[in-house]
Design an enzyme around this catalytic site. Structure first.
Site, PDB file in Angstrom:
ATOM      1  N   ASP A   1     -21.995  69.024 132.893  1.00  0.00           N
ATOM      2  CA  ASP A   1     -22.417  69.270 131.509  1.00  0.00           C
ATOM      3  C   ASP A   1     -21.356  68.731 130.565  1.00  0.00           C
ATOM      4  O   ASP A   1     -20.243  68.389 130.966  1.00  0.00           O
ATOM      5  CB  ASP A   1     -22.641  70.773 131.286  1.00  0.00           C
ATOM      6  CG  ASP A   1     -23.451  71.081 130.031  1.00  0.00           C
ATOM      7  OD1 ASP A   1     -23.913  70.136 129.366  1.00  0.00           O
ATOM      8  OD2 ASP A   1     -23.608  72.275 129.711  1.00  0.00           O
ATOM      9  N   LYS A   2     -21.747  68.700 129.309  1.00  0.00           N
ATOM     10  CA  LYS A   2     -20.841  68.252 128.248  1.00  0.00           C
ATOM     11  C   LYS A   2     -20.927  69.255 127.117  1.00  0.00           C
ATOM     12  O   LYS A   2     -21.992  69.868 126.895  1.00  0.00           O
ATOM     13  CB  LYS A   2     -21.289  66.860 127.800  1.00  0.00           C
ATOM     14  CG  LYS A   2     -20.749  66.371 126.490  1.00  0.00           C
ATOM     15  CD  LYS A   2     -21.783  66.488 125.391  1.00  0.00           C
ATOM     16  CE  LYS A   2     -21.175  66.201 124.031  1.00  0.00           C
ATOM     17  NZ  LYS A   2     -22.085  66.546 122.932  1.00  0.00           N
TER      18      LYS A   2
ATOM     19  N   ARG B   1     -17.229  86.460 114.225  1.00  0.00           N
ATOM     20  CA  ARG B   1     -16.219  85.465 113.819  1.00  0.00           C
ATOM     21  C   ARG B   1     -16.762  84.538 112.738  1.00  0.00           C
ATOM     22  O   ARG B   1     -16.060  84.165 111.807  1.00  0.00           O
ATOM     23  CB  ARG B   1     -15.785  84.638 115.034  1.00  0.00           C
ATOM     24  CG  ARG B   1     -14.901  85.395 116.001  1.00  0.00           C
ATOM     25  CD  ARG B   1     -14.727  84.614 117.289  1.00  0.00           C
ATOM     26  NE  ARG B   1     -14.163  83.312 117.064  1.00  0.00           N
ATOM     27  CZ  ARG B   1     -14.498  82.196 117.732  1.00  0.00           C
ATOM     28  NH1 ARG B   1     -15.392  82.251 118.695  1.00  0.00           N
ATOM     29  NH2 ARG B   1     -13.928  81.059 117.466  1.00  0.00           N
TER      30      ARG B   1
ATOM     31  N   LYS C   1     -19.798  78.135 129.542  1.00  0.00           N
ATOM     32  CA  LYS C   1     -19.897  77.021 130.496  1.00  0.00           C
ATOM     33  C   LYS C   1     -19.591  77.495 131.916  1.00  0.00           C
ATOM     34  O   LYS C   1     -20.196  77.013 132.870  1.00  0.00           O
ATOM     35  CB  LYS C   1     -18.955  75.882 130.074  1.00  0.00           C
ATOM     36  CG  LYS C   1     -19.372  75.247 128.759  1.00  0.00           C
ATOM     37  CD  LYS C   1     -20.741  74.582 128.880  1.00  0.00           C
ATOM     38  CE  LYS C   1     -21.372  74.257 127.549  1.00  0.00           C
ATOM     39  NZ  LYS C   1     -22.750  73.754 127.657  1.00  0.00           N
TER      40      LYS C   1
HETATM   41  N1  URA Z   1     -18.343  76.338 119.743  1.00  0.00           N
HETATM   42  C1  URA Z   1     -18.419  77.491 120.444  1.00  0.00           C
HETATM   43  O1  URA Z   1     -19.287  77.658 121.310  1.00  0.00           O
HETATM   44  N2  URA Z   1     -17.530  78.456 120.171  1.00  0.00           N
HETATM   45  C2  URA Z   1     -16.561  78.320 119.238  1.00  0.00           C
HETATM   46  O2  URA Z   1     -15.785  79.241 119.046  1.00  0.00           O
HETATM   47  C3  URA Z   1     -16.498  77.109 118.499  1.00  0.00           C
HETATM   48  C4  URA Z   1     -17.403  76.110 118.777  1.00  0.00           C
END
Ligand code: URA
Length: 436
Positions: free
Chosen positions: A80-81, A168, A188
């Protein structure tokens, strides 16, 4: 364990113990930590940082907060990327079918737009009928049968990250290296990958606004992922301008289809980032002996139409139209208002304020102001110019696709304010696009 004692430990700058981190993650999932407590710990980590061991413990705890996928008996490598987020970044849409056409298996659990950045799943949902939340059994079957499936984050995969991330996002604690590391890798690792290519973006359209922060993030992600047993390679790529020519959900699907079908020239920066990341995946998966062989295989998958065919089959299998690639204009929604953004003077495009361009798409309705907001799939910018290009006065810097004349007017003004034109003779040097 009391939440306030965990918060106090980090507030004082001390390292959190593994049991403290596990208590936090349990509290995220079972709701025993309030929104305020989650936000307070997020801000304490943002300000005080986290050591590598704490970051590993947080990653592991969030990974195990839900289901962990496994891919036994796959006939090829599971790869994956992931991108740390940008504007106009539709690389995943091209790369997943490309790698699948070269023998990789890509179970891509992609994200939604965040802040000023676009999300792969939002773009796919511009395709009528596309189901981004198939059942786990269907996801498994599609990856095995087609080689790739791009879906949205499910509620049972790393649910701790889902809640922490939402907090967040609205408490200005996204741009923290350990928190981004744990957020990306928990998802991931839960996806059971055998190799991950990370696109860490830096620049005025990325969450890492300096090369130094991107480097720190790349090192952190690679170290934590490898420590957890998942081979990972990171590229640092330039996000000081939009990637490709189109920004906006349906518009980026149009660009993806044209790219895969080889209609017109492929935008060079978009092509290079796609091939660079896909090459890393082929190398990690043992599908190519070296970088030049990887590039040749990928180019062949594009030229033969094999990658386009994989994309078409994935779209149809997930509920989209079977003839999307033949007749994209018949299926993808179109904005009622199309307005050029004329260059106010002749000159060279010297810079873009990329974040502002992403926010202008959000203002048009292409992104969310609040979680759960519906999106206007039709809107955005097309025909964007790359930095360094020269224009005559009045030539379009781009085209605005909007839901109304007044929205279009605001977007024209926003794009003009975000683009700097200078003298054609002024010295101008392109920034390196990809750094290892
Ligand atoms: N992408 C994410 O999945 N999490 C992050 O904290 C920032 C970018």
């Amino acid at each position: 364990m009391l939440a306030q004692e965990v918060i106090r430990t980090k507030r004082e700058g001390a390292a959190l113990s593994e049991p403290q981190i596990q208590a936090f993650v349990r509290g995220l999932v079972d709701g025993s930590w309030s929104e305020g407590q989650v936000a307070a710990l997020g801000m304490a980590v943002f300000l005080r940082g986290m050591g590598r061991e704490e970051c590993v413990a947080l990653t592991r705890a969030m990974m195990h907060s839900g289901r962990v996928l496994a891919w036994p008996d796959m006939p090829g490598p599971v790869l994956d990327k992931h991108s740390s987020g940008g504007v106009g970044d539709k690389v995943s849409l091209m790369l997943a079918p490309l790698v699948a056409a070269c023998g990789g298996y890509v179970p891509m659990i992609a994200g939604r737009g965040l802040g000023h950045t676009g999300g792969t799943v939002d773009k796919l949902e511009a395709i009528p009928g596309y189901r981004s939340t198939p059942s786990p059994a269907e996801f498994d079957r599609l990856v095995r049968e087609l080689g790739c499936a791009i879906i949205g984050q499910t509620a049972d995969l790393a649910p701790a990250d889902k809640r922490f991330y939402a907090v967040r996002d609205v408490t200005a604690t996204v741009e923290s290296v350990p928190l981004i590391t744990a957020s990306i890798l928990s998802k991931k690792l839960a996806a059971g990958l055998q190799g991950l290519a990370m696109d860490v973006k830096w620049g005025n359209g990325a969450f890492a606004d300096s090369p130094a922060m991107a480097q720190e993030l790349a090192e952190s992600i690679v170290a934590v992922a490898r420590g957890a047993g998942m081979p990972t390679r990171a590229l640092i790529t330039d996000m000081n301008q939009v990637l490709g020519r189109e920004v906006g959900n349906a518009l980026e699907i149009h660009e993806t289809i044209a790219y895969l079908k080889g209609e017109g020239p492929r935008e060079p920066r978009l092509h290079e980032v796609t091939l660079a990341l896909a090459s890393e995946m082929l190398l990690m998966g043992g599908l190519a002996a070296d970088a030049s062989q990887a590039r040749a295989r990928l180019q062949q998958a594009l030229d033969s139409g094999a990658a386009a065919e994989k994309f078409a089959r994935m779209v149809a299998a997930l509920g989209g139209p079977a003839d999307l690639l033949e007749r994209p204009a018949a299926w993808l929604p179109e904005a009622p208002v199309l307005r050029p953004v004329p260059a106010p003077r002749a000159g060279r495009l010297l810079s873009q304020r990329t974040r502002e361009i992403g926010l202008a798409v959000v203002e048009l309705g292409g992104g969310r102001r609040l979680p759960g907001d519906p999106l206007d799939m039709r809107v955005g910018f097309s025909g964007m110019r790359a930095l360094g290009e020269c224009l005559e006065a009045g030539e379009p810097l781009a085209w605005v696709h909007a839901g109304s004349e007044s929205d279009a007017e605001r977007a024209v003004a926003a794009l003009l304010a975000a683009c700097e034109l200078g003298d054609v003779q002024a010295p101008w040097q392109a920034l390196p696009l990809v750094a290892a």
